[in-house]
Design an enzyme around this catalytic site. Structure first.
Site, PDB file in Angstrom:
ATOM      1  N   GLY A 109      -3.453  -1.550  17.916  1.00  0.00           N
ATOM      2  CA  GLY A 109      -3.631  -1.757  16.467  1.00  0.00           C
ATOM      3  C   GLY A 109      -2.772  -0.778  15.690  1.00  0.00           C
TER       4      GLY A 109
ATOM      5  N   LYS B   4       0.874  -1.177   0.000  1.00  0.00           N
ATOM      6  CA  LYS B   4       0.000   0.000   0.000  1.00  0.00           C
ATOM      7  C   LYS B   4       0.900   1.212   0.000  1.00  0.00           C
ATOM      8  CE  LYS B   4      -2.424   1.702   3.576  1.00  0.00           C
ATOM      9  NZ  LYS B   4      -3.548   1.871   4.521  1.00  0.00           N
TER      10      LYS B   4
ATOM     11  N   ARG C 154     -10.419  -1.680   6.974  1.00  0.00           N
ATOM     12  CA  ARG C 154      -9.507  -2.679   7.568  1.00  0.00           C
ATOM     13  C   ARG C 154      -9.071  -2.263   8.972  1.00  0.00           C
ATOM     14  NH1 ARG C 154      -4.638   0.016   8.841  1.00  0.00           N
ATOM     15  NH2 ARG C 154      -3.009  -0.337   7.314  1.00  0.00           N
TER      16      ARG C 154
ATOM     17  N   ASN D  80     -13.852  13.913  22.846  1.00  0.00           N
ATOM     18  CA  ASN D  80     -12.908  14.336  21.814  1.00  0.00           C
ATOM     19  C   ASN D  80     -12.282  15.654  22.220  1.00  0.00           C
ATOM     20  OD1 ASN D  80     -11.723  13.738  19.203  1.00  0.00           O
ATOM     21  ND2 ASN D  80     -12.755  15.570  18.468  1.00  0.00           N
TER      22      ASN D  80
ATOM     23  N   MET E 297      -6.128   2.602  18.544  1.00  0.00           N
ATOM     24  CA  MET E 297      -6.005   2.486  17.092  1.00  0.00           C
ATOM     25  C   MET E 297      -5.320   3.684  16.434  1.00  0.00           C
ATOM     26  SD  MET E 297      -7.353  -0.429  16.911  1.00  0.00           S
ATOM     27  CE  MET E 297      -7.178  -0.615  15.161  1.00  0.00           C
TER      28      MET E 297
ATOM     29  N   THR F 180      -2.418   5.347  17.294  1.00  0.00           N
ATOM     30  CA  THR F 180      -0.963   5.465  17.335  1.00  0.00           C
ATOM     31  C   THR F 180      -0.320   4.534  16.314  1.00  0.00           C
ATOM     32  OG1 THR F 180      -1.062   6.087  19.648  1.00  0.00           O
ATOM     33  CG2 THR F 180       1.062   5.311  18.835  1.00  0.00           C
ATOM     34  N   ASP F 181       0.166   5.150  15.229  1.00  0.00           N
ATOM     35  CA  ASP F 181       0.767   4.367  14.145  1.00  0.00           C
ATOM     36  C   ASP F 181       2.089   4.975  13.685  1.00  0.00           C
ATOM     37  OD1 ASP F 181      -0.246   6.660  13.048  1.00  0.00           O
ATOM     38  OD2 ASP F 181      -1.457   5.698  11.509  1.00  0.00           O
TER      39      ASP F 181
HETATM   40  P1  NAD Z   1      -8.928  12.813  11.515  1.00  0.00           P
HETATM   41  O1  NAD Z   1      -7.930  13.843  11.139  1.00  0.00           O
HETATM   42  O2  NAD Z   1     -10.212  12.747  10.777  1.00  0.00           O
HETATM   43  O3  NAD Z   1      -9.301  12.988  13.074  1.00  0.00           O
HETATM   44  C1  NAD Z   1      -8.291  13.171  14.030  1.00  0.00           C
HETATM   45  C2  NAD Z   1      -8.836  12.916  15.417  1.00  0.00           C
HETATM   46  O4  NAD Z   1      -7.794  13.132  16.370  1.00  0.00           O
HETATM   47  C3  NAD Z   1      -9.959  13.868  15.813  1.00  0.00           C
HETATM   48  O5  NAD Z   1     -10.788  13.216  16.739  1.00  0.00           O
HETATM   49  C4  NAD Z   1      -9.196  15.006  16.499  1.00  0.00           C
HETATM   50  O6  NAD Z   1     -10.010  15.750  17.389  1.00  0.00           O
HETATM   51  C5  NAD Z   1      -8.157  14.196  17.248  1.00  0.00           C
HETATM   52  N1  NAD Z   1      -6.942  14.954  17.545  1.00  0.00           N
HETATM   53  C6  NAD Z   1      -6.200  15.705  16.697  1.00  0.00           C
HETATM   54  N2  NAD Z   1      -5.122  16.197  17.334  1.00  0.00           N
HETATM   55  C7  NAD Z   1      -5.193  15.740  18.613  1.00  0.00           C
HETATM   56  C8  NAD Z   1      -4.379  15.903  19.758  1.00  0.00           C
HETATM   57  N3  NAD Z   1      -3.265  16.617  19.719  1.00  0.00           N
HETATM   58  N4  NAD Z   1      -4.764  15.273  20.906  1.00  0.00           N
HETATM   59  C9  NAD Z   1      -5.896  14.532  20.942  1.00  0.00           C
HETATM   60  N5  NAD Z   1      -6.710  14.351  19.897  1.00  0.00           N
HETATM   61  C10 NAD Z   1      -6.360  14.939  18.750  1.00  0.00           C
HETATM   62  O7  NAD Z   1      -8.152  11.430  11.479  1.00  0.00           O
HETATM   63  P2  NAD Z   1      -8.738   9.965  11.311  1.00  0.00           P
HETATM   64  O8  NAD Z   1      -8.765   9.609   9.869  1.00  0.00           O
HETATM   65  O9  NAD Z   1      -9.963   9.797  12.129  1.00  0.00           O
HETATM   66  O10 NAD Z   1      -7.544   9.112  11.952  1.00  0.00           O
HETATM   67  C11 NAD Z   1      -7.273   9.207  13.332  1.00  0.00           C
HETATM   68  C12 NAD Z   1      -5.899   8.643  13.607  1.00  0.00           C
HETATM   69  O11 NAD Z   1      -5.873   7.251  13.290  1.00  0.00           O
HETATM   70  C13 NAD Z   1      -4.794   9.285  12.773  1.00  0.00           C
HETATM   71  O12 NAD Z   1      -3.748   9.659  13.643  1.00  0.00           O
HETATM   72  C14 NAD Z   1      -4.330   8.187  11.832  1.00  0.00           C
HETATM   73  O13 NAD Z   1      -2.952   8.273  11.541  1.00  0.00           O
HETATM   74  C15 NAD Z   1      -4.653   6.949  12.646  1.00  0.00           C
HETATM   75  N6  NAD Z   1      -4.858   5.766  11.814  1.00  0.00           N
HETATM   76  C16 NAD Z   1      -4.407   4.581  12.282  1.00  0.00           C
HETATM   77  C17 NAD Z   1      -4.579   3.431  11.538  1.00  0.00           C
HETATM   78  C18 NAD Z   1      -4.114   2.105  12.059  1.00  0.00           C
HETATM   79  O14 NAD Z   1      -4.144   1.118  11.320  1.00  0.00           O
HETATM   80  N7  NAD Z   1      -3.711   2.019  13.294  1.00  0.00           N
HETATM   81  C19 NAD Z   1      -5.218   3.499  10.297  1.00  0.00           C
HETATM   82  C20 NAD Z   1      -5.707   4.720   9.857  1.00  0.00           C
HETATM   83  C21 NAD Z   1      -5.523   5.857  10.626  1.00  0.00           C
END
Ligand code: NAD
Length: 321
Positions: free
Chosen positions: A292, A67, A110, A159, A219, A221-222
């Protein structure tokens, strides 16, 4: 070569198929027949973008590929999603390009499937209250997948940016569940299952706020430097993950490992639970935590499924390559 554009994915792959694909690939990883290659992620010095590759090979399904994608913060102003990804699949017998598949919706499906797999295998059977930390794009997908695993009666959420909480409220309404915005003390005290899906770089949830028996799916923290819960909470919980090497370096366990609160040997593979080689939760009072981190094999598993379905339904675009 087959092309499945982003716009076709929603009609092809549902939550059930994503769940099955992710659960199987976690099992295959734990059995040693599927492995992820090292992740590449770079700040490219253009458009503030983070770009990279997640890749791997599953010898049981013969899913081979990567990917490619990342994060373009200026995309929203152009009417595009900030996260952009595309999955490339290759023929494991010849190395020839096999398929190009839109990866944006697949990533959401996923990722939600991964936390749902953890809930299926680790949460208490009678979990009633689902706690959501985070209200961004991913949160709705997470909630929809989670409620299919237990008979939840209520969703509560927190949030950092309260103006985004309407997404959780609307998603809960769509699922016919009551929703309440709460502070973190109440969230920890009342939720049986907690999903965190934020972009936080500081711990949000404290060990003192979480009650015995809770299952957490962390989920968000990546990446190195991100963190959603206190390292002490990770240390108190029985910890499971998709892949130990990612969990201890770029996942939620990175701080607990770096500070010596836990070691890599304390982190268990969710695949071992799926395969019956780890008991998973052993008591109703145990706190379980799924880290995750998101692995390339998840993407390959759902993309392979999409290609099969697109061919079956006659909507795959075929090109000579
Ligand atoms: P998004 O940008 O739509 O939303 C971000 C979220 O994080 C919102 O709820 C926002 O209020 C909050 N946020 C932003 N800055 C913050 C901070 N400093 N402290 C606390 N909360 C904060 O993003 P999304 O698409 O919903 O993705 C959320 C997270 O998940 C991203 O960090 C992304 O990298 C991660 N992610 C992980 C996986 C995985 O497989 N583990 C997959 C996809 C996304």
């Amino acid at each position: 070569m087959i092309i499945v554009p982003e716009k076709e994915i929603a009609a092809l792959l549902g939550r059930a198929e994503a769940f099955e694909a992710v659960e199987s690939v976690f099992a295959a990883m734990s059995s040693g027949v599927a492995y992820n290659f090292p992740v590449i992620r770079e700040a490219i010095g253009h458009a503030d973008a983070l770009y990279g590759f997640k890749s791997g090979f599953d010898r049981s399904s013969l899913a081979l590929g990567l990917k490619s994608g990342g994060y373009w913060p200026g995309n929203a102003d152009k009417g595009l999603t900030n996260h952009q990804s595309t999955v490339f699949l290759f023929d494991a017998d010849t190395g020839k390009a096999k398929a190009v598949v839109g990866g944006n919706l697949l990533t959401a499906l996923r990722t939600a499937a991964a936390s749902a797999v953890s809930i299926k295998h680790l949460a208490r059977k009678h979990a009633k209250v689902l706690g959501m930390i985070g209200a961004g794009h991913q949160s709705a997908f997470q909630m929809r997948a989670a409620v299919e695993q237990r008979s939840f009666e209520k969703v509560i959420g927190w949030n950092l940016h309260p103006e985004m909480l309407s997404r959780l409220e609307e998603t809960a309404a769509e699922l016919d569940l009551p929703f309440e915005a709460v502070d973190l003390d109440r969230l920890g005290a009342e939720a049986d299952v907690i999903i965190s899906i934020t972009s936080s770089f500081d711990p949000i949830l404290k060990v003192s706020q979480v009650t015995p028996g809770t299952h957490l799916a962390c989920m968000g923290t990546d990446t190195k430097g991100k963190q959603e819960v206190e390292a002490e909470l990770v240390a108190k919980a029985t910890v499971f993950t998709d892949q130990v090497a990612q969990s201890s370096t770029i996942g939620e366990c990175q701080y607990a490992v770096a500070s010596g609160l836990i070691s890599e040997s304390d982190i268990n593979e969710i695949g071992a639970v799926i395969n019956g080689n780890h008991k998973g939760r052993t008591s109703v009072d145990e706190i379980t935590l799924f880290d995750g981190t998101g692995v390339g094999l998840q993407d390959l598993a759902v993309a392979s499924k999409v290609v099969d379905l697109a061919v079956e339904k006659g909507i795959a675009i075929s090109v000579d390559f």
